[in-house]
Design an enzyme around this catalytic site. Structure first.
Site, PDB file in Angstrom:
ATOM      1  N   ARG A 235       0.789  -1.268  -0.052  1.00 22.70           N
ATOM      2  CA  ARG A 235      -0.183  -0.205   0.319  1.00 22.70           C
ATOM      3  C   ARG A 235       1.308   0.903   0.257  1.00 22.70           C
ATOM      4  O   ARG A 235       1.942   0.994   1.069  1.00 22.70           O
ATOM      5  CB  ARG A 235      -1.215   0.073   1.494  1.00 22.70           C
ATOM      6  CG  ARG A 235      -1.964  -0.943   0.977  1.00 22.70           C
ATOM      7  CD  ARG A 235      -2.851  -0.259  -0.094  1.00 22.70           C
ATOM      8  NE  ARG A 235      -4.358  -1.233  -0.213  1.00 22.70           N
ATOM      9  CZ  ARG A 235      -4.289  -2.404  -0.442  1.00 22.70           C
ATOM     10  NH1 ARG A 235      -3.695  -2.877  -1.550  1.00 22.70           N
ATOM     11  NH2 ARG A 235      -5.982  -2.859  -0.986  1.00 22.70           N
ATOM     12  N   ASP A 259       4.559  -0.626  -6.907  1.00 24.28           N
ATOM     13  CA  ASP A 259       3.754  -0.822  -7.754  1.00 24.28           C
ATOM     14  C   ASP A 259       2.199  -0.452  -7.025  1.00 24.28           C
ATOM     15  O   ASP A 259       1.118   0.066  -7.806  1.00 24.28           O
ATOM     16  CB  ASP A 259       3.126  -2.400  -7.847  1.00 24.28           C
ATOM     17  CG  ASP A 259       1.842  -2.303  -8.107  1.00 24.28           C
ATOM     18  OD1 ASP A 259       1.486  -2.679  -9.320  1.00 24.28           O
ATOM     19  OD2 ASP A 259       0.738  -3.437  -7.822  1.00 24.28           O
ATOM     20  N   GLU A 264      -2.528   7.118  -4.900  1.00 21.66           N
ATOM     21  CA  GLU A 264      -2.245   6.816  -6.205  1.00 21.66           C
ATOM     22  C   GLU A 264      -3.064   6.835  -7.191  1.00 21.66           C
ATOM     23  O   GLU A 264      -3.417   6.799  -8.745  1.00 21.66           O
ATOM     24  CB  GLU A 264      -2.197   5.462  -6.658  1.00 21.66           C
ATOM     25  CG  GLU A 264      -2.528   4.218  -5.734  1.00 21.66           C
ATOM     26  CD  GLU A 264      -2.191   3.325  -5.429  1.00 21.66           C
ATOM     27  OE1 GLU A 264      -0.851   2.739  -5.626  1.00 21.66           O
ATOM     28  OE2 GLU A 264      -3.413   2.056  -5.333  1.00 21.66           O
ATOM     29  N   HIS A 296      -0.607  -0.351 -10.140  1.00 19.24           N
ATOM     30  CA  HIS A 296      -1.527  -0.841  -8.831  1.00 19.24           C
ATOM     31  C   HIS A 296      -2.048  -2.113  -9.901  1.00 19.24           C
ATOM     32  O   HIS A 296      -2.509  -2.326  -9.720  1.00 19.24           O
ATOM     33  CB  HIS A 296      -2.499  -0.144  -8.816  1.00 19.24           C
ATOM     34  CG  HIS A 296      -3.224  -1.090  -7.397  1.00 19.24           C
ATOM     35  ND1 HIS A 296      -3.433   0.172  -5.856  1.00 19.24           N
ATOM     36  CD2 HIS A 296      -3.126  -2.163  -6.626  1.00 19.24           C
ATOM     37  CE1 HIS A 296      -3.618  -0.930  -5.015  1.00 19.24           C
ATOM     38  NE2 HIS A 296      -3.364  -2.323  -5.390  1.00 19.24           N
TER      39      HIS A 296
HETATM   40  P1  NAD Z   1      -1.743 -11.407   5.709  1.00 15.37           P
HETATM   41  O1  NAD Z   1      -3.220 -10.550   6.342  1.00 15.37           O
HETATM   42  O2  NAD Z   1      -1.679 -12.048   5.469  1.00 15.37           O
HETATM   43  O3  NAD Z   1      -0.042 -10.414   5.495  1.00 15.37           O
HETATM   44  C1  NAD Z   1      -0.423  -9.376   6.309  1.00 15.37           C
HETATM   45  C2  NAD Z   1       0.720  -9.542   7.320  1.00 15.37           C
HETATM   46  O4  NAD Z   1       1.611  -8.685   8.326  1.00 15.37           O
HETATM   47  C3  NAD Z   1       0.577 -10.499   8.474  1.00 15.37           C
HETATM   48  O5  NAD Z   1       1.565 -11.326   8.863  1.00 15.37           O
HETATM   49  C4  NAD Z   1       0.924  -9.290   9.872  1.00 15.37           C
HETATM   50  O6  NAD Z   1       1.370  -9.732  10.980  1.00 15.37           O
HETATM   51  C5  NAD Z   1       2.083  -8.268   9.500  1.00 15.37           C
HETATM   52  N1  NAD Z   1       1.802  -7.487   9.864  1.00 15.37           N
HETATM   53  C6  NAD Z   1       1.745  -5.822   9.455  1.00 15.37           C
HETATM   54  N2  NAD Z   1       1.984  -4.865  10.360  1.00 15.37           N
HETATM   55  C7  NAD Z   1       2.999  -4.938  10.014  1.00 15.37           C
HETATM   56  C8  NAD Z   1       4.415  -4.390  10.681  1.00 15.37           C
HETATM   57  N3  NAD Z   1       4.308  -3.030  10.898  1.00 15.37           N
HETATM   58  N4  NAD Z   1       5.735  -5.336  10.454  1.00 15.37           N
HETATM   59  C9  NAD Z   1       5.417  -6.393  10.576  1.00 15.37           C
HETATM   60  N5  NAD Z   1       4.018  -7.167  10.020  1.00 15.37           N
HETATM   61  C10 NAD Z   1       3.141  -6.611   9.954  1.00 15.37           C
HETATM   62  O7  NAD Z   1      -1.960  -9.858   4.029  1.00 15.37           O
HETATM   63  P2  NAD Z   1      -1.781  -9.706   2.687  1.00 15.37           P
HETATM   64  O8  NAD Z   1      -2.160 -10.899   1.835  1.00 15.37           O
HETATM   65  O9  NAD Z   1       0.034 -11.128   2.495  1.00 15.37           O
HETATM   66  O10 NAD Z   1      -1.266  -8.501   1.787  1.00 15.37           O
HETATM   67  C11 NAD Z   1      -0.499  -8.412   2.264  1.00 15.37           C
HETATM   68  C12 NAD Z   1      -0.413  -6.810   2.278  1.00 15.37           C
HETATM   69  O11 NAD Z   1      -0.374  -6.476   0.018  1.00 15.37           O
HETATM   70  C13 NAD Z   1      -1.795  -5.685   2.081  1.00 15.37           C
HETATM   71  O12 NAD Z   1      -1.013  -4.436   1.624  1.00 15.37           O
HETATM   72  C14 NAD Z   1      -2.990  -5.964   0.871  1.00 15.37           C
HETATM   73  O13 NAD Z   1      -3.497  -4.731   1.217  1.00 15.37           O
HETATM   74  C15 NAD Z   1      -1.585  -5.773  -0.312  1.00 15.37           C
HETATM   75  N6  NAD Z   1      -2.118  -6.337  -1.654  1.00 15.37           N
HETATM   76  C16 NAD Z   1      -2.026  -5.406  -2.835  1.00 15.37           C
HETATM   77  C17 NAD Z   1      -1.855  -5.241  -4.023  1.00 15.37           C
HETATM   78  C18 NAD Z   1      -2.163  -5.256  -5.162  1.00 15.37           C
HETATM   79  O14 NAD Z   1      -2.384  -5.141  -6.504  1.00 15.37           O
HETATM   80  N7  NAD Z   1       0.239  -4.528  -5.024  1.00 15.37           N
HETATM   81  C19 NAD Z   1      -2.356  -6.833  -4.527  1.00 15.37           C
HETATM   82  C20 NAD Z   1      -3.299  -7.280  -3.384  1.00 15.37           C
HETATM   83  C21 NAD Z   1      -2.955  -7.017  -1.679  1.00 15.37           C
END
Ligand code: NAD
Length: 331
Positions: A235, A259, A264, A296
């Site tokens: 994000r 990305d 954005e 994105h």
């Molecule tokens: P998830 O919930 O499975 O995993 C997130 C992890 O981050 C968790 O293990 C949590 O404990 C950890 N976490 C949270 N805050 C933290 C911090 N300050 N320090 C260390 N660890 C921390 O999430 P996910 O499904 O793996 O998604 C991760 C990210 O990817 C999200 O931001 C989501 O919005 C983003 N995403 C982006 C796209 C894209 O197209 N670019 C698509 C889908 C998801």
């Protein structure tokens, strides 16, 4: 049951139509976004599925939905930051997301941005515009020699770690809640600072919420190696973009693959002419030959968009028929 779909893409339409045929459900759709001007299009439907970069935070949208007796809403995304929890509650709208669709799509994009930067592809592409094919500045680095630091080892972070590991990289990580039994893939460090200091590539995979605002700030960037790369497919507001631009310009770090970027929504899925207001960072970033920006699209693969559409429609159907769904967002 009738479902109205906003923001449908050309590749999504046949997926939705096939799903509707199989389930005997009426669907209608538009490629427009869900907003105060378009919300009336869904009149007569029982539920709405939408996907867009612009947040649905305007009270009028929820109010019109409730007036039209639409109490089911599904976002074709994992992130729920585009919804207003207050208005969902106020207008008794049950909303769901797609918590996990294709972690691989995002992980492969993080890998792609990394490989582009390791082989100086942004610099190469800029030079090729002038038919300049000199080699100076194009020397690459091999991934198996490098240490990748994964921040957030949830669904996407873990798959990203596996991909880098498979290419021979050393993978270290930080997560507030470390996973057990993954020592064969990565080694945890005690803090974000520790990972930032040690990594050649720092790749972000945490969600965004206010406590994570500018997780990567001036202090963290200063800890990174001068030849390190920052990859953000999570994000935009996780990174202090102004501090990042400064770090790139002064050579505190060597490159960035973005990305996702702060503000954005001003440019994603828009031509230059369609951008009413310019993103405050984009011109400076694009001028740098050590940066790749993508709009994105990490999630945007055929596989992921099929899963997103089908899961969104399934959740609306389950909510309609049973009153609940595994993907229901707690407000
Ligand atoms: P998830 O919930 O499975 O995993 C997130 C992890 O981050 C968790 O293990 C949590 O404990 C950890 N976490 C949270 N805050 C933290 C911090 N300050 N320090 C260390 N660890 C921390 O999430 P996910 O499904 O793996 O998604 C991760 C990210 O990817 C999200 O931001 C989501 O919005 C983003 N995403 C982006 C796209 C894209 O197209 N670019 C698509 C889908 C998801």
């Amino acid at each position: 049951m009738k479902i109205f779909i906003y923001g449908i893409g050309k590749k999504e339409q046949p997926v939705a139509e096939q799903w509707a045929n199989e389930h005997g459900i009426d669907i209608a759709f538009t490629d427009q976004e869900l907003n105060t001007q378009t919300v009336h299009l869904a009149k007569g439907a029982d539920g709405i599925s939408f996907q867009q970069m612009t947040a649905v935070h305007d009270e009028e949208i929820y109010q019109v939905m409730a007036e039209n007796n639409i109490h089911l809403l599904s976002t074709r995304s994992a992130g729920i930051d585009g919804l207003s929890m207050n208005y969902l509650k106020k207008y008794h709208i049950n909303a769901c997301n797609v918590p996990v669709y294709s972690p691989r799509a995002i992980a492969e994009h993080a890998l792609t941005l990394t490989m582009m930067l390791l082989r100086q592809i942004p610099r190469l592409l800029q030079r090729e515009q002038q038919q300049d094919f000199t080699l100076d500045g194009l020397i690459g680095r091999e991934i198996h020699e490098l240490t990748v630091g994964v921040i957030g080892t949830g669904h996407i972070g873990l798959v990203t770690a596996e991909l880098f590991k498979a290419l021979g990289a050393t993978v270290i990580a930080y997560d507030k809640y470390p996973k057990k039994d993954i020592e064969s893939i990565l080694t945890y460090r005690a803090s974000l600072e520790d990972v930032a200091q040690e990594a050649d590539i720092l790749t972000l995979h945490t969600p965004y919420f206010p406590e994570n605002h500018h997780l990567i700030n001036e202090a963290i960037l200063k800890k990174m190696k001068p030849d390190a790369l920052l990859i953000n497919t999570a994000r935009g507001p996780l990174v202090d973009t102004q501090a990042l631009i400064q770090a790139l310009k002064t050579g505190e770090i060597a490159g960035a693959g973005l990305d996702t970027l702060e503000d954005e929504m001003l440019f994603v899925n828009k031509t230059r002419a369609e951008q009413k207001e310019l993103n405050p960072y984009i011109e400076e970033l694009l001028a740098l030959d050590t940066v790749v920006v993508s709009p994105h699209i990490a999630f945007y693969t055929l596989q992921a968009s099929k899963i997103l559409m089908e899961s969104s429609l399934n959740s609306l159907y389950t909510l309609y028929t049973t009153g609940t769904s595994e993907a229901l967002i707690q407000v």
